[in-house]
Design a protein around this motif. Sequence first.
Motif, PDB file in Angstrom:
ATOM      1  N   LEU A 415       0.843  -1.192   0.000  1.00 16.04           N
ATOM      2  CA  LEU A 415       0.000   0.000   0.000  1.00 16.04           C
ATOM      3  C   LEU A 415       0.875   1.237   0.000  1.00 16.04           C
ATOM      4  N   SER A 416       0.253   2.365  -0.229  1.00  9.91           N
ATOM      5  CA  SER A 416       0.938   3.632  -0.058  1.00  9.91           C
ATOM      6  C   SER A 416       0.905   4.012   1.420  1.00  9.91           C
ATOM      7  N   PRO A 417       2.006   4.545   1.975  1.00  7.52           N
ATOM      8  CA  PRO A 417       1.994   4.962   3.389  1.00  7.52           C
ATOM      9  C   PRO A 417       0.876   5.939   3.702  1.00  7.52           C
ATOM     10  N   ALA A 418       0.457   6.722   2.708  1.00  5.56           N
ATOM     11  CA  ALA A 418      -0.617   7.687   2.933  1.00  5.56           C
ATOM     12  C   ALA A 418      -1.951   7.000   3.208  1.00  5.56           C
ATOM     13  N   ASP A 419      -2.066   5.711   2.827  1.00  4.66           N
ATOM     14  CA  ASP A 419      -3.320   4.979   3.025  1.00  4.66           C
ATOM     15  C   ASP A 419      -3.434   4.359   4.405  1.00  4.66           C
ATOM     16  N   LEU A 420      -2.386   4.455   5.220  1.00  2.00           N
ATOM     17  CA  LEU A 420      -2.394   3.826   6.540  1.00  2.00           C
ATOM     18  C   LEU A 420      -2.604   4.867   7.635  1.00  2.00           C
ATOM     19  N   ASP A 421      -3.586   4.641   8.457  1.00  2.00           N
ATOM     20  CA  ASP A 421      -3.865   5.482   9.618  1.00  2.00           C
ATOM     21  C   ASP A 421      -3.132   4.886  10.818  1.00  2.00           C
ATOM     22  N   PRO A 422      -2.269   5.651  11.507  1.00  2.00           N
ATOM     23  CA  PRO A 422      -1.536   5.115  12.665  1.00  2.00           C
ATOM     24  C   PRO A 422      -2.429   4.572  13.770  1.00  2.00           C
ATOM     25  N   GLN A 423      -3.729   4.913  13.737  1.00  2.00           N
ATOM     26  CA  GLN A 423      -4.635   4.430  14.774  1.00  2.00           C
ATOM     27  C   GLN A 423      -5.403   3.179  14.347  1.00  2.00           C
ATOM     28  N   VAL A 424      -5.116   2.662  13.136  1.00  2.00           N
ATOM     29  CA  VAL A 424      -5.813   1.465  12.699  1.00  2.00           C
ATOM     30  C   VAL A 424      -5.303   0.270  13.503  1.00  2.00           C
ATOM     31  N   VAL A 425      -6.197  -0.632  13.848  1.00  2.00           N
ATOM     32  CA  VAL A 425      -5.839  -1.812  14.643  1.00  2.00           C
ATOM     33  C   VAL A 425      -4.942  -2.727  13.815  1.00  2.00           C
ATOM     34  N   LEU A 426      -3.845  -3.179  14.413  1.00  2.00           N
ATOM     35  CA  LEU A 426      -2.855  -3.968  13.681  1.00  2.00           C
ATOM     36  C   LEU A 426      -3.413  -5.285  13.146  1.00  2.00           C
ATOM     37  N   THR A 427      -4.364  -5.882  13.854  1.00  2.00           N
ATOM     38  CA  THR A 427      -4.915  -7.154  13.394  1.00  2.00           C
ATOM     39  C   THR A 427      -5.662  -7.015  12.071  1.00  2.00           C
ATOM     40  N   THR A 428      -6.074  -5.806  11.713  1.00  2.27           N
ATOM     41  CA  THR A 428      -6.723  -5.603  10.416  1.00  2.27           C
ATOM     42  C   THR A 428      -5.699  -5.471   9.289  1.00  2.27           C
ATOM     43  N   LEU A 429      -4.425  -5.303   9.658  1.00  5.71           N
ATOM     44  CA  LEU A 429      -3.371  -5.162   8.658  1.00  5.71           C
ATOM     45  C   LEU A 429      -2.529  -6.415   8.507  1.00  5.71           C
ATOM     46  N   LEU A 430      -2.408  -7.182   9.584  1.00  2.00           N
ATOM     47  CA  LEU A 430      -1.470  -8.300   9.608  1.00  2.00           C
ATOM     48  C   LEU A 430      -2.169  -9.618   9.890  1.00  2.00           C
TER      49      LEU A 430
END
Length: 498
Positions: A415-430
């Motif tokens: 993804l683009s770093p701009a698409d990631l919110d630092p407050q998104v829960v990690l389990t939804t990404l990994l």
Amino acid sequence: MQSVSIRALAINFPQTIRTNDYWLEKFPDLFAKTRQREVRRTPATDLIPIPTGIDLWLQEVTPFLADPFRGSVQRRVLAGDESSLMLECQAARSALTAANLTAADVDLAIVSSLFPSDIGPGLATHLAQQLGLSCPAWNLESTCASALIALQTAQAFIQTGTYRQILIVVSHIGSQAVNDADTLSWSMGDGAGAMVVSADRADRGILSMQIVPTIATCGAYTHELTIDSQGNPRIQTGTGENVSSLAVTAADTVRECCQSAVAAVGMSLDRIDYFAFNTPTAWYASVCAKALGIDPARVIDLYPTYANIGPVFPLANLYHAAVSGKIRPDDLVLVYANGAGATAAAMVMRWGDVALGSASTELVTIRSSESFVPSASNAVASRGIKERLLAVPVGDRHAILEAYLVESLANLRQLSPADLDPQVVLTTLLDSLLAVIFRSQLEASLEIRVPMEQFLGERNIRDLTEFLLDRMAISEMMGGVVRDEGDVDRSDREVFSL
């Protein structure tokens, strides 16, 4: 001592083939972003040297990260009117027929049912009843190494004269042991196998067996009692907090087992004609081959055909290798299986005149993966993140580390770093695989230990940033990484109590 061999071998799989389309149709929202990510073809991660056995595992897994299904192609799964007992009975009858034996000729049955259709103490007596056996029937379990552990047990009984003809039956019903919404389900398949074991002439059969404990991988999986959609109780399996241990120990364990097994009979690995490894993932056969330094052409890999079939792998590998002519009478064969939280086993055998039961499944063409070349610039940045953090005041470190974590996660997820919110829960990404890779990258670049629990629950990127900075601060105050106990002056150390 009396030589012991496999006299007959049979495998049995459900007729239903589940492809990746099953999940694409059932969970379209899950894969909508995945299809978009595949087009970008950016590097999935930047590998850096890690001074442990995990570096080889990471190297081999990387080409599969761009594939949302991690190399899974198809898997055989039970239909509504099928059961694990049914698969076991059909495999057992096929093996007995191939051996030209009847139920009355069997002296002992050893059964290993991993994730059976019915919850209980094991299906050995039910199998004996269905087959009309009049001999003892025992349950044996050592997770994915069960078939080889059963084979060693049979060898001991035959050599002591306790039993003559032993029937071994194993099954794995992985499709019913996981939640379809869990990415672990992509790798799970169903199947069964059976073999008749008896005495053989002195120059054939089992030559050596090496078994080691795999207690370091305890907690890699969790098992909970749930109720399925039909109201039936099921054991549901998921990845546990210690799942990274599977990657960390993979290369070292296969080396320990296989090298010890060949050394026990006074030979080296280059004497082996063919290798059969259990392949719970698409890259596992390659990890084993490279860990042992052997030619991949001498290794069979059935993962694209069946996905993960657990303890059935040794039987399926040997069966398909024999049918395809990869192994012939008098060939030296090494079989290896690694059971999480149980045992790993390697067996060296000289293949004999093994009768093969009938089977309806065929091999599919194994797809090759594109090799991955790390990005040099990003790899250098990964190596330098600790130095960058230590070179600035403590108050400035949070922004630098958070940006680094966002960029690293964006690379993993393409993804683009701009698409990631630092407050998104990690389990939804990994998922569990990406969490292992991300954790290893952080531990190597920051030189601190990162518990797997930091990627679970409701933790987000900012939570992880705070944790890592706290760990770095403690490491800094304790004098950094201790390389040699004798080089440390303890007199000026401050004592911390956590």
